[in-house]
Design an enzyme around this catalytic site. Structure first.
Site, PDB file in Angstrom:
ATOM      1  N   GLN A 160      -8.589  -6.701  -8.085  1.00  0.00           N
ATOM      2  CA  GLN A 160      -8.425  -5.253  -8.101  1.00  0.00           C
ATOM      3  C   GLN A 160      -7.036  -4.872  -8.606  1.00  0.00           C
ATOM      4  O   GLN A 160      -6.025  -5.333  -8.098  1.00  0.00           O
ATOM      5  CB  GLN A 160      -8.634  -4.707  -6.683  1.00  0.00           C
ATOM      6  CG  GLN A 160      -8.349  -3.231  -6.503  1.00  0.00           C
ATOM      7  CD  GLN A 160      -9.558  -2.354  -6.770  1.00  0.00           C
ATOM      8  OE1 GLN A 160     -10.601  -2.844  -7.179  1.00  0.00           O
ATOM      9  NE2 GLN A 160      -9.419  -1.074  -6.531  1.00  0.00           N
TER      10      GLN A 160
ATOM     11  N   ASP B 244     -12.754   9.538  -6.252  1.00  0.00           N
ATOM     12  CA  ASP B 244     -12.280   8.465  -7.121  1.00  0.00           C
ATOM     13  C   ASP B 244     -12.735   8.783  -8.544  1.00  0.00           C
ATOM     14  O   ASP B 244     -13.817   8.386  -8.965  1.00  0.00           O
ATOM     15  CB  ASP B 244     -12.841   7.122  -6.646  1.00  0.00           C
ATOM     16  CG  ASP B 244     -12.186   5.930  -7.334  1.00  0.00           C
ATOM     17  OD1 ASP B 244     -11.381   6.154  -8.262  1.00  0.00           O
ATOM     18  OD2 ASP B 244     -12.477   4.788  -6.947  1.00  0.00           O
TER      19      ASP B 244
ATOM     20  N   HIS C 123       0.118   3.946 -10.263  1.00  0.00           N
ATOM     21  CA  HIS C 123      -0.756   4.336  -9.148  1.00  0.00           C
ATOM     22  C   HIS C 123       0.046   5.175  -8.136  1.00  0.00           C
ATOM     23  O   HIS C 123       0.320   4.736  -7.009  1.00  0.00           O
ATOM     24  CB  HIS C 123      -1.312   3.073  -8.490  1.00  0.00           C
ATOM     25  CG  HIS C 123      -2.525   3.265  -7.637  1.00  0.00           C
ATOM     26  ND1 HIS C 123      -2.661   4.304  -6.746  1.00  0.00           N
ATOM     27  CD2 HIS C 123      -3.666   2.534  -7.534  1.00  0.00           C
ATOM     28  CE1 HIS C 123      -3.822   4.199  -6.121  1.00  0.00           C
ATOM     29  NE2 HIS C 123      -4.453   3.131  -6.590  1.00  0.00           N
TER      30      HIS C 123
ATOM     31  N   ARG D 157       1.225  -6.150  -9.664  1.00  0.00           N
ATOM     32  CA  ARG D 157       1.708  -5.644  -8.374  1.00  0.00           C
ATOM     33  C   ARG D 157       1.834  -6.744  -7.326  1.00  0.00           C
ATOM     34  O   ARG D 157       2.320  -6.494  -6.217  1.00  0.00           O
ATOM     35  CB  ARG D 157       0.769  -4.546  -7.860  1.00  0.00           C
ATOM     36  CG  ARG D 157      -0.645  -5.032  -7.578  1.00  0.00           C
ATOM     37  CD  ARG D 157      -1.543  -3.919  -7.087  1.00  0.00           C
ATOM     38  NE  ARG D 157      -2.845  -4.445  -6.671  1.00  0.00           N
ATOM     39  CZ  ARG D 157      -3.622  -3.882  -5.760  1.00  0.00           C
ATOM     40  NH1 ARG D 157      -3.230  -2.776  -5.160  1.00  0.00           N
ATOM     41  NH2 ARG D 157      -4.782  -4.412  -5.444  1.00  0.00           N
TER      42      ARG D 157
ATOM     43  N   ARG E 178       0.843  -1.198   0.000  1.00  0.00           N
ATOM     44  CA  ARG E 178       0.000   0.000   0.000  1.00  0.00           C
ATOM     45  C   ARG E 178       0.880   1.251   0.000  1.00  0.00           C
ATOM     46  O   ARG E 178       1.440   1.636   1.009  1.00  0.00           O
ATOM     47  CB  ARG E 178      -0.903   0.001   1.231  1.00  0.00           C
ATOM     48  CG  ARG E 178      -1.682   1.286   1.465  1.00  0.00           C
ATOM     49  CD  ARG E 178      -2.861   1.443   0.549  1.00  0.00           C
ATOM     50  NE  ARG E 178      -3.849   0.382   0.744  1.00  0.00           N
ATOM     51  CZ  ARG E 178      -4.933   0.239  -0.022  1.00  0.00           C
ATOM     52  NH1 ARG E 178      -5.157   1.089  -1.018  1.00  0.00           N
ATOM     53  NH2 ARG E 178      -5.784  -0.752   0.208  1.00  0.00           N
TER      54      ARG E 178
ATOM     55  N   GLU F 295      -2.661   9.645 -10.766  1.00  0.00           N
ATOM     56  CA  GLU F 295      -2.111   8.505 -11.486  1.00  0.00           C
ATOM     57  C   GLU F 295      -2.148   8.713 -12.994  1.00  0.00           C
ATOM     58  O   GLU F 295      -3.166   9.144 -13.538  1.00  0.00           O
ATOM     59  CB  GLU F 295      -2.910   7.248 -11.118  1.00  0.00           C
ATOM     60  CG  GLU F 295      -3.119   7.093  -9.612  1.00  0.00           C
ATOM     61  CD  GLU F 295      -4.204   6.093  -9.267  1.00  0.00           C
ATOM     62  OE1 GLU F 295      -4.387   5.118 -10.043  1.00  0.00           O
ATOM     63  OE2 GLU F 295      -4.877   6.278  -8.235  1.00  0.00           O
TER      64      GLU F 295
END
Length: 323
Positions: A84, A220, A167, A89, A66, A279
């Site tokens: 997700q 978002d 991100h 990642r 994170r 991003e």
């Protein structure tokens, strides 16, 4: 006697995970974990951390890290059949022993080439063969550059389609002290309203009113067909992040706010105040590659004092310049 700078060093990080440390002569640095191919630290020449990483980030596979700069591939968000933000990642990348030529300058000595290739585990959930090559470069002035090359390696003649994002988690003094320039009057898809399309107001994006009025709301948004340069201004730190991007038409702005932050197990309850995700992305129009075709993208982020108003260091002039 001066100590010679070690520009690239492979060493152990948290929980024994391999990481690469990049350093520049003036003192700036970056750290890249092979798990996720993820930048987890970017410091200026004063040793100040410029990226946000959660204090609760576990650094334990298969959990994603994170913070920093996660790579979202082959799916951004939850708009698809995969987990997700896809699986890149959550995979262990390798140092690329034979990287293709990347556009760079001879002055850049602090860089690392990573590669991620398809595995049996991947093909069970996404039935395609691919090569993802990533170069992370720390420039002499402390700028951080990420260049991606994704190639379709399918032997069955099938094309594949994907969405993508860097991100970026930027470290900020307080979300109420931040504004974003460069996205004024741009259309966006609101992920909180079933991706309905709206148009941003004509002023720079700020979060003060939303902090005071919408304490239980989050932001978002996917801004589409955005400029190649975006500025994030932190008034309290008197610092401006400048994001430049190529091959990435969209820009995502995300902050979970307090209610959502409390529901995220690997994020501290109040840490949302000190982070902002802006991003570089390709989301609205997915990328399609035929076998043998390659897609390239690049982002460069720099941090400059907001008090500088000379030439390209003025955020507005940065955004308006054509270079």
């Amino acid at each position: 006697m001066t100590t010679e700078t070690v520009f690239v060093e492979l060493c152990k990080g948290i929980n024994g995970l391999d990481k690469v440390v990049l350093r520049e002569v003036r003192g700036s640095s970056a750290e890249v974990y092979l798990y996720g191919g993820q930048v987890t630290s970017w410091k200026n020449d004063h040793g100040e951390e410029l990226l946000f990483v959660s204090s609760k980030a576990p650094f334990k596979p298969p959990k994603a890290i994170r913070g920093g700069i996660p790579i979202c591939f082959p799916q951004f968000g939850s708009h698809g059949l995969l987990e997700q933000h896809g699986f890149a990642r959550n995979r262990f990348w390798s140092i690329d022993p034979d990287p293709p030529p990347f556009p760079t300058t001879s002055s850049n000595k602090a860089f690392v080439d990573l590669v991620l290739k398809h595995s049996e585990e991947d093909t069970r959930i996404w039935p395609h063969r691919y090569e993802f090559r990533l170069r992370v470069t720390l420039g002499p002035g402390g700028d951080l550059m990420l260049t991606s090359r994704i190639r379709n390696m399918n032997t069955d003649g099938k094309a594949f389609t994907f969405t993508f994002a860097y991100h970026n988690y930027f470290s900020v003094s307080d979300i109420s002290e931040v504004r974003i320039e460069g996205l004024e009057t741009i259309d966006f898809l609101d992920n909180l309203q079933d991706r309905q399309r709206f148009t941003e107001q004509g002023d720079a994006i700020t979060f003060e009113s939303e902090v005071s009025i919408l304490l239980e709301s989050k932001v978002d948004k996917v801004y589409v067909s955005t400029p190649t340069k975006i500025a994030i201004l932190d008034h309290e730190k008197k610092r401006t992040f400048v994001l430049r991007k190529d091959g990435l038409p969209d820009a995502v702005v995300w902050n979970p706010w307090d209610k959502k932050a409390k529901a995220i197990p690997d994020l501290g309850d109040d840490e949302y105040k000190h982070m902002l995700c802006v991003e570089a992305a390709a989301v609205e129009k997915p990328i399609t590659l035929k076998p043998g075709e390659e897609w390239k993208s690049r982002q460069e982020i720099s941090a400059v004092p907001s008090s500088y108003f000379s030439g390209q260091l003025d955020p507005k002039k940065v955004l308006q310049s054509s270079s």
